[in-house]
Design an enzyme around this catalytic site. Sequence first.
Site, PDB file in Angstrom:
ATOM      1  CG  ASN A 191       2.755  63.515  55.218  1.00  0.00           C
ATOM      2  OD1 ASN A 191       3.703  63.813  54.497  1.00  0.00           O
ATOM      3  ND2 ASN A 191       2.110  62.354  55.121  1.00  0.00           N
ATOM      4  CD  GLU A 221      -3.858  61.739  53.273  1.00  0.00           C
ATOM      5  OE1 GLU A 221      -5.012  61.344  53.468  1.00  0.00           O
ATOM      6  OE2 GLU A 221      -2.971  61.026  52.740  1.00  0.00           O
ATOM      7  CG  ASP A 239       3.679  55.965  45.114  1.00  0.00           C
ATOM      8  OD1 ASP A 239       3.224  57.073  44.788  1.00  0.00           O
ATOM      9  OD2 ASP A 239       3.050  55.159  45.827  1.00  0.00           O
ATOM     10  CG  HIS A 255       1.166  59.126  46.751  1.00  0.00           C
ATOM     11  ND1 HIS A 255       1.886  57.979  46.996  1.00  0.00           N
ATOM     12  CD2 HIS A 255       0.748  59.567  47.962  1.00  0.00           C
ATOM     13  CE1 HIS A 255       1.895  57.728  48.298  1.00  0.00           C
ATOM     14  NE2 HIS A 255       1.217  58.683  48.908  1.00  0.00           N
ATOM     15  CD  GLU A 288       2.351  59.133  52.501  1.00  0.00           C
ATOM     16  OE1 GLU A 288       1.524  58.733  51.656  1.00  0.00           O
ATOM     17  OE2 GLU A 288       2.026  59.559  53.622  1.00  0.00           O
TER      18      GLU A 288
HETATM   19  O1  G2I Z   1      -2.987  55.684  50.277  1.00  0.00           O
HETATM   20  C1  G2I Z   1      -1.606  55.857  50.187  1.00  0.00           C
HETATM   21  C2  G2I Z   1      -1.066  56.681  51.327  1.00  0.00           C
HETATM   22  C3  G2I Z   1      -1.588  58.099  51.245  1.00  0.00           C
HETATM   23  N1  G2I Z   1      -1.030  58.924  52.296  1.00  0.00           N
HETATM   24  C4  G2I Z   1      -1.162  58.416  53.635  1.00  0.00           C
HETATM   25  C5  G2I Z   1      -0.687  56.984  53.751  1.00  0.00           C
HETATM   26  O2  G2I Z   1      -0.932  56.498  55.044  1.00  0.00           O
HETATM   27  C6  G2I Z   1      -1.373  56.107  52.714  1.00  0.00           C
HETATM   28  O3  G2I Z   1      -0.896  54.777  52.896  1.00  0.00           O
HETATM   29  C7  G2I Z   1      -1.815  53.764  52.646  1.00  0.00           C
HETATM   30  C8  G2I Z   1      -1.150  52.416  52.839  1.00  0.00           C
HETATM   31  O4  G2I Z   1      -0.100  52.307  51.921  1.00  0.00           O
HETATM   32  C9  G2I Z   1      -2.158  51.306  52.606  1.00  0.00           C
HETATM   33  O5  G2I Z   1      -1.556  50.056  52.976  1.00  0.00           O
HETATM   34  O6  G2I Z   1      -2.901  53.887  53.518  1.00  0.00           O
HETATM   35  C10 G2I Z   1      -3.920  52.956  53.207  1.00  0.00           C
HETATM   36  C11 G2I Z   1      -5.131  53.223  54.085  1.00  0.00           C
HETATM   37  O7  G2I Z   1      -5.568  54.493  53.979  1.00  0.00           O
HETATM   38  C12 G2I Z   1      -3.402  51.537  53.440  1.00  0.00           C
HETATM   39  O8  G2I Z   1      -4.383  50.608  53.052  1.00  0.00           O
HETATM   40  C13 G2I Z   1      -4.822  49.751  54.034  1.00  0.00           C
HETATM   41  C14 G2I Z   1      -6.104  49.119  53.568  1.00  0.00           C
HETATM   42  O9  G2I Z   1      -7.071  50.152  53.400  1.00  0.00           O
HETATM   43  C15 G2I Z   1      -6.581  48.160  54.577  1.00  0.00           C
HETATM   44  O10 G2I Z   1      -7.722  47.512  54.071  1.00  0.00           O
HETATM   45  C16 G2I Z   1      -5.490  47.166  54.876  1.00  0.00           C
HETATM   46  O11 G2I Z   1      -5.906  46.301  55.927  1.00  0.00           O
HETATM   47  O12 G2I Z   1      -3.854  48.762  54.278  1.00  0.00           O
HETATM   48  C17 G2I Z   1      -4.211  47.890  55.294  1.00  0.00           C
HETATM   49  C18 G2I Z   1      -3.060  46.951  55.597  1.00  0.00           C
HETATM   50  O13 G2I Z   1      -2.655  46.271  54.439  1.00  0.00           O
END
Ligand code: G2I
Length: 450
Positions: free
Chosen positions: A204, A162, A272, A241, A270
């Site tokens: 990515n 990103e 969805d 996404h 990724e």
């Molecule tokens: O946002 C969707 C994805 C976009 N592209 C990059 C990916 O790395 C990103 O994944 C998401 C995860 O699916 C989330 O799970 O990235 C988020 C963070 O940028 C993740 O969220 C985080 C929360 O912000 C935290 O508060 C939490 O502790 O997930 C953590 C674990 O559940």
Amino acid sequence: MPLTAKSVPRIALVSSLLAAVAGAAVLMAAPASGAASTLGAAAAQSGRYFGTAVAANKLSDQTYVGILNREFNMVTPENEMKIDATEPNQGQFSYGNADRIVAHAKAQGMRVRGHTLAWYSQQPGWMQNMSGSTLRSAMLNHVTQVATHYKGQLYSWDVVNEAFADGNSGGRRDSNLQRTGNDWIEAAFRAARAADPNTKLCYNDYNTDDWGQAKTQGVYRMVQDFKSRGVPIDCVGFQSHFNSNSPVPSNYQTTLSSFAALGVDVQITELDIEGSGSSQASNYQRVVQACMAVARCNGITVWGIRDSDSWRSSGTPLLFDGSGNKKAAYTSVLNALNAGGTNPTDPTTTTTTTTTQNPQPGGCTATYSEGQKWNDRFNGNVTVSGTDNWVVTVTVSSPQKVISTWNTSATWDSSGNVMTARPNGSGNSFGFTIQHNGNWNWPSLTCSTG
Ligand code: G2I
């Protein structure tokens, strides 16, 4: 003009059908060897993978693990390989949760995509407060340490995530990493290659699915520049996404094939798609079909297993419902994978020449033979027998384009896909170059007397 028996009574047939059949084994559709009943097995029939994001804290959930082990053959740690997880304090590395996911995947015969080494987001506090050359060296040290820890164990790495801005600029996103100098991305790729030479290194991003968007074009120009200067990049990840504000673009396959034509692999990293029922199912189908049509599309990863596992669960964007039941979207994905696709086998390793026999009396035969092949284009040669006064139509399938011809005088129809070739005084053989844009199918030919 369409050729009919009436308008062109002496039309003779066409050799390309035979040529296509002869070439099918090496060049065209990978035959689905019977329908597979899981996503991973269905994708594997065409040499692709089907993966999911996995969260370490769900590896004790039996329903979750049951679906994971049954359906998927690639895994991406959802958060566990990010910078804040792997280097929470500077110089102190923490791999516990990521290693558990890698170990689980290996025990199940699954492969792993690493995500991600350098990103403006999810930086640990110590890194967020850094800038300039201190940050640059800390970032490069992080890349080196983490890539070394997983050396030889991963299928690919999202080296940089990103880094481009949304909107119309087509330029880089502002971040502390970007402010260390525009070359931070290539520096990260070089460090990753030095640490782990045999893992595919990917850039990515999201909102790079629509070929017409400035952000897509900005990333494309960067990859083109990296390839021209020998910066080690092997693949581009399309997060994909989608929802009603960001739908699956109609030119999605063009985006994938255009990047692939630069000489990199493409991966859907990724996926969805928010929604439900048949509309969600048909959107999923379109995405899978686009990947299946592009030889260098290695595989697809969905960003979670059940809707309830999703980072945006209220949009129910995944293939299994909260109870782990298969949704309509699951079935459409499985069917699209089972339908087969363009074979990702390295197309530069085979050369086949075909000839045809028994032209119809008074007609002509056009015989296609395969010419030289490159990453982004291939040559075809046609030899005509039976007449010196021939009209050969050459039909390519979108998104292919004929980009040059020789020894013929050629015109095109309005679609640009049908070329009509006539003699130009150079004899009865002519040729052309097709920019394949990810589609390696041979053209189809018809021959008639002029
Ligand atoms: O946002 C969707 C994805 C976009 N592209 C990059 C990916 O790395 C990103 O994944 C998401 C995860 O699916 C989330 O799970 O990235 C988020 C963070 O940028 C993740 O969220 C985080 C929360 O912000 C935290 O508060 C939490 O502790 O997930 C953590 C674990 O559940």
